[in-house]
Write a protein that holds these residues in place. Structure first.
Motif, short mmCIF file in Angstrom:
data_model
loop_
_atom_site.label_atom_id
_atom_site.label_comp_id
_atom_site.label_asym_id
_atom_site.label_seq_id
_atom_site.Cartn_x
_atom_site.Cartn_y
_atom_site.Cartn_z
N TRP A 116 44.95 36.51 20.88
CA TRP A 116 44.71 37.66 21.75
C TRP A 116 45.34 38.92 21.17
O TRP A 116 44.75 40.00 21.22
N VAL A 241 34.61 35.62 28.20
CA VAL A 241 34.86 34.67 29.29
C VAL A 241 33.65 33.78 29.50
O VAL A 241 33.76 32.56 29.67
N THR A 279 27.36 43.68 40.09
CA THR A 279 27.98 42.55 39.40
C THR A 279 27.95 41.28 40.24
O THR A 279 28.48 40.27 39.83
N VAL A 283 29.32 37.47 39.44
CA VAL A 283 30.41 36.88 40.21
C VAL A 283 29.97 35.53 40.77
O VAL A 283 30.69 34.53 40.66
N LEU A 286 29.74 32.86 37.99
CA LEU A 286 31.05 32.43 37.50
C LEU A 286 31.77 31.59 38.54
O LEU A 286 32.40 30.59 38.23
N LEU B 66 46.60 32.43 32.88
CA LEU B 66 46.18 33.78 32.49
C LEU B 66 45.61 34.50 33.70
O LEU B 66 44.82 35.43 33.55
N ILE B 157 42.00 28.89 30.44
CA ILE B 157 40.66 29.48 30.48
C ILE B 157 40.16 29.60 31.91
O ILE B 157 39.59 30.61 32.31
N GLN B 160 41.86 32.34 33.68
CA GLN B 160 41.36 33.62 33.19
C GLN B 160 40.01 33.96 33.82
O GLN B 160 39.77 35.11 34.21
N SER B 161 39.14 32.95 33.96
CA SER B 161 37.85 33.21 34.60
C SER B 161 38.06 33.64 36.04
O SER B 161 37.33 34.50 36.54
N ILE B 162 39.06 33.04 36.70
CA ILE B 162 39.31 33.42 38.08
C ILE B 162 39.74 34.89 38.15
O ILE B 162 39.32 35.63 39.03
N LEU B 164 38.78 37.21 36.14
CA LEU B 164 37.57 38.02 35.95
C LEU B 164 36.76 38.06 37.25
O LEU B 164 36.32 39.12 37.68
N ILE B 165 36.60 36.89 37.88
CA ILE B 165 35.82 36.83 39.12
C ILE B 165 36.45 37.72 40.18
O ILE B 165 35.78 38.50 40.84
N LEU B 168 36.00 41.47 39.29
CA LEU B 168 34.60 41.87 39.46
C LEU B 168 34.21 41.87 40.93
O LEU B 168 33.48 42.73 41.40
N ILE B 283 41.62 40.63 33.80
CA ILE B 283 42.02 39.81 32.67
C ILE B 283 43.15 40.45 31.88
O ILE B 283 44.15 39.81 31.57
N ILE B 284 42.97 41.74 31.56
CA ILE B 284 43.94 42.37 30.66
C ILE B 284 45.33 42.49 31.28
O ILE B 284 46.31 42.06 30.67
N ILE B 287 47.02 39.10 31.22
CA ILE B 287 47.58 38.70 29.93
C ILE B 287 48.81 39.53 29.60
O ILE B 287 49.78 39.03 29.05
N GLU B 288 48.76 40.81 30.00
CA GLU B 288 49.93 41.65 29.71
C GLU B 288 51.18 41.09 30.37
O GLU B 288 52.26 41.15 29.81
N VAL B 290 51.82 38.03 30.81
CA VAL B 290 52.28 36.95 29.93
C VAL B 290 53.03 37.53 28.73
O VAL B 290 54.04 36.99 28.29
#
Lengths: 308, 384
Positions: A116, A241, A279, A283, A286, B66, B157, B160-162, B164-165, B168, B283-284, B287-288, B290
């Protein structure tokens, strides 16, 4: 969906289905590379999206060179550019593996974080070199336009090209994995690393080649991506992702699973995007995948190989 | 008391470091910095809650999440909803077509407060929700995954997807969540102006005190039996399971605990900064968080807080002066920390007094497997 007639619905499904095929192709190529690396080393490459962007920028660079120095070569450069994207990304991949990944081999979670960090650096270097604005290579004539099947139903040629490309790459990869000496060594290492080393396979070298190959395929994904969208420094991270989910929900390192889940995810997203605004389609898709993974974490086609 | 003291601090140096750090934050910084800067420090410290959670979860138990931004966001949004409802009373919002609902709802042609907003009119419920909502959601996610023996990279992973969800989802439902702009323009807490200088001082002290309470709690967990079981799970999961421990339950518990801490951090963030938006939960930022922990030291509670301060301070200073260089620096630091100093700053500081001149030891850890991490990832097996 009440306000559409069945005729219209059919056209919508076909059109969105075809645009889903382009997304499918990109996700498939991304997923194949990730799955290859993940299956081989148990490592997730967070910079995979940036490798894809590198492939796309390589095509852009080629297009720029062709326009400036050899305009007559215009219609054909694209094919060469795809090859070059593969080579550039594979070379960078091999370098990254040599400098970074192999030292973190016993710490897969740390690999995730280190890659990353790499993705941050790569993104910023794209921004410094190519600018923050999105760029598009000049595509050759034969990729433009669309094929009109019937009234209200157009199939874009670039989408078909991308689909064809990803099918070719998939077949090539499968052939390579199951019909070549290197593929044999690679599969042996995945199944039992220690025994493979004992019978004389240089597992370190196999790792490096597998990583390079995975990154190279991401480069091809990037090249394919240029035909359906414009490239910016963060283009890759937008797909990352989705690509992870393709790999995870397909089942560990299963190429077939990768294919199936890439198709499912891409189609669901693109059809839902039409009916749900913004989106929400993404959503919903996912969310369904994550919930499915909570119930069945081994994915669609779990590998039957025992760990270590 | 001495017993508790000995449980919390293994060495005198540790206790001194803890006290010194507390002194710095409670006395030195408030005296030395103008209120604007102090408010920034307070904002950085709210990430400290997340970092302490990550020390327990990632450093001690070997679970990399993440998606901690999600829980930070849940706590923050609970707080923001309460403050927003208070800010949009019928008198102030009289010019809206529907007075008495938050402005962004009015802009999106929503005429009635959604049902799940209603309970956030009450402060006790809000505080309850800040603690419970992140913890319960994390427990459900954790329980579902850990029971099926998902760990390592997979867990990272999926979380991380969570993230993003979640980001969004907030982004896409502007009428209900404020969308991309977030919930802004928060003014008062039960009639008390949170933007005044006075309030900012009080909130800063509240933040520091809570943070150190949480830090002591985390140290207590680390130094008691639970902490040792966590480390055992990280290093040899199967042996712990064979010894009769319910590994999935312990992991889910610690994940929920870390989420609760993140939620508290989020709520304090909103109080000090005055808004909440999806840009802090995705996401970002996840991670930050972390990164803060990794830089400070994933095994050390104090180190993690220090990491939050240093990285954020660096980010503010550098990204103002050299925005282009900042990402290179951050990426490079991160790679360097992960590869060469997996125990972060705290690990370095611990090294100094004991190994005089033995810097070789520092580099020797590079190639060998370090004691710090790493659970052999057990990819999901279908052995059963």
């Amino acid at each position: 969906m009440g306000e559409y007639t069945s005729e219209e619905l059919q056209s919508i499904f076909i059109m969105q289905g075809f645009s889903g095929l382009s997304l499918f192709s990109v996700l498939l190529l991304m997923g194949l590379g990730l799955a290859l690396i993940f299956g081989q080393m148990g490592v997730i490459n967070m910079a995979h999206g940036e490798f894809m962007a590198l492939g796309a920028y390589t095509v852009y660079f080629c297009s720029h060179l062709t326009e400036t120095y050899a305009p007559t070569f215009g219609p054909y450069y694209f094919v060469a550019a795809i090859g070059l994207a593969f080579v550039v990304c594979a070379a960078l991949g091999a370098l990254v593996e040599w400098l970074m990944i192999r030292h973190l081999y016993h710490r897969p979670l740390d690999t995730l974080l280190a890659t990353w960090g790499l993705s941050l650096i790569l993104q910023q270097s794209y921004r410094s070199i190519f600018g923050a604005r999105e760029v598009t290579p000049t595509l050759p004539e034969w990729l433009m336009g669309s094929y009109n099947v019937k009234e209200g139903l157009d199939i874009p040629i670039n989408g078909m090209f991308v689909l064809g490309l990803s099918i070719v790459v998939t077949i090539a990869l499968i052939t390579f994995m199951y019909r070549s000496a290197f593929g044999l060594r690679l599969r042996a290492t995945v199944q039992n690393r220690k025994m493979s080393a004992a019978v004389g396979i240089n597992t370190g070298k196999v790792d490096r080649l597998a990583f390079a190959l995975g990154c190279g395929i991401a480069g091809i994904a990037g090249a394919a991506f240029t035909t359906i969208g414009s490239t910016g420094p963060d283009s890759g991270s937008r797909y990352i992702v989705d690509a992870f989910l393709v790999v995870v929900s397909g089942g560990t390192a299963s190429l077939l699973g990768c294919l199936a889940s890439a198709f499912g995810i891409a189609q669901a997203q693109s059809i839902l995007e039409f009916f749900l605004e913004g989106t929400k389609g993404k959503v919903a898709t996912l969310l369904v995948i994550v919930i499915a993974l909570m119930i069945r974490p081994q994915g669609l086609f779990p590998s039957k190989v025992r760990g270590n | 008391m001495p017993l508790l003291f000995r449980t919390l601090f293994k060495t005198r140096g540790e206790a001194l470091a803890f006290g010194g750090f507390l002194l710095l934050l409670l006395v030195v910084l408030p005296l030395a910095l103008p209120v604007f800067r102090l408010n920034l420090v307070g904002k950085y410290l709210t990430f400290g809650f997340v970092a302490i959670g990550l020390v327990l979860l990632w450093g001690r138990c070997g679970i990399l999440s993440l998606g901690q931004g999600v829980f930070f966001g849940l706590g923050g949004y609970c707080m923001a909803m309460f403050l927003k409802l208070e800010a949009s009373d019928p008198v102030t919002t009289a010019i809206q077509s529907t007075p008495g609902i938050p402005d962004f709802m009015d802009w999106n042609q929503i005429t009635k407060l959604p049902m799940y907003w209603e309970p956030f009119k009450s402060l006790p419920f809000t505080i309850f929700a800040i603690f419970v909502v992140p913890a319960v959601i994390a427990f459900i996610i954790g329980w579902a995954l850990f029971r099926r023996r998902v760990g390592g990279v997979y867990f990272a992973i999926i979380t991380q997807s969570i993230a993003l969800i979640f980001s969004l989802g907030i982004d896409g439902n502007q009428g209900y969540t404020g969308g991309r702009n977030g919930i802004t323009d928060l003014r008062t807490l039960c009639g008390w102006d949170i933007r005044s200088e006075n309030a900012q001082y009080i909130l800063y002290f509240l933040c520091v005190v809570l943070l150190f309470t949480v830090a002591l709690g985390a140290k207590y967990i680390i130094n008691t039996r639970l902490g040792r079981v966590l480390v055992a799970i990280r290093d040899r999961e199967d042996r712990v399971r064979f010894s009769g421990y319910d590994v999935a339950m312990i992991r889910a518990f610690i994940f929920a605990f870390a989420a609760m801490l993140s939620g508290i951090g989020g709520a304090l963030f909103v109080l000090q900064v005055g808004f909440m938006s999806p840009s802090i939960v995705g996401i970002i930022p996840s991670i930050e968080m972390v990164i803060f922990t990794a830089v400070g030291g994933r095994l050390s509670v104090l180190g993690a807080i220090l990491g939050c301060l240093i990285v954020n301070f660096g980010k503010t200073t550098f990204s103002e002066a050299y925005p282009d260089l900042w990402l290179y620096l951050m990426g490079g630091t991160f790679i360097a920390v992960v590869m060469f100093f997996p125990n972060g700053l705290a690990g370095l500081l611990e090294k100094i007094p004991t190994s005089k001149g033995k810097y070789a030891a520092l580099f020797a850890r590079f190639k060998k497997t370090t004691p710090v991490v790493t659970t052999k990832t057990t990819p999901i097996s279908d052995e059963n």
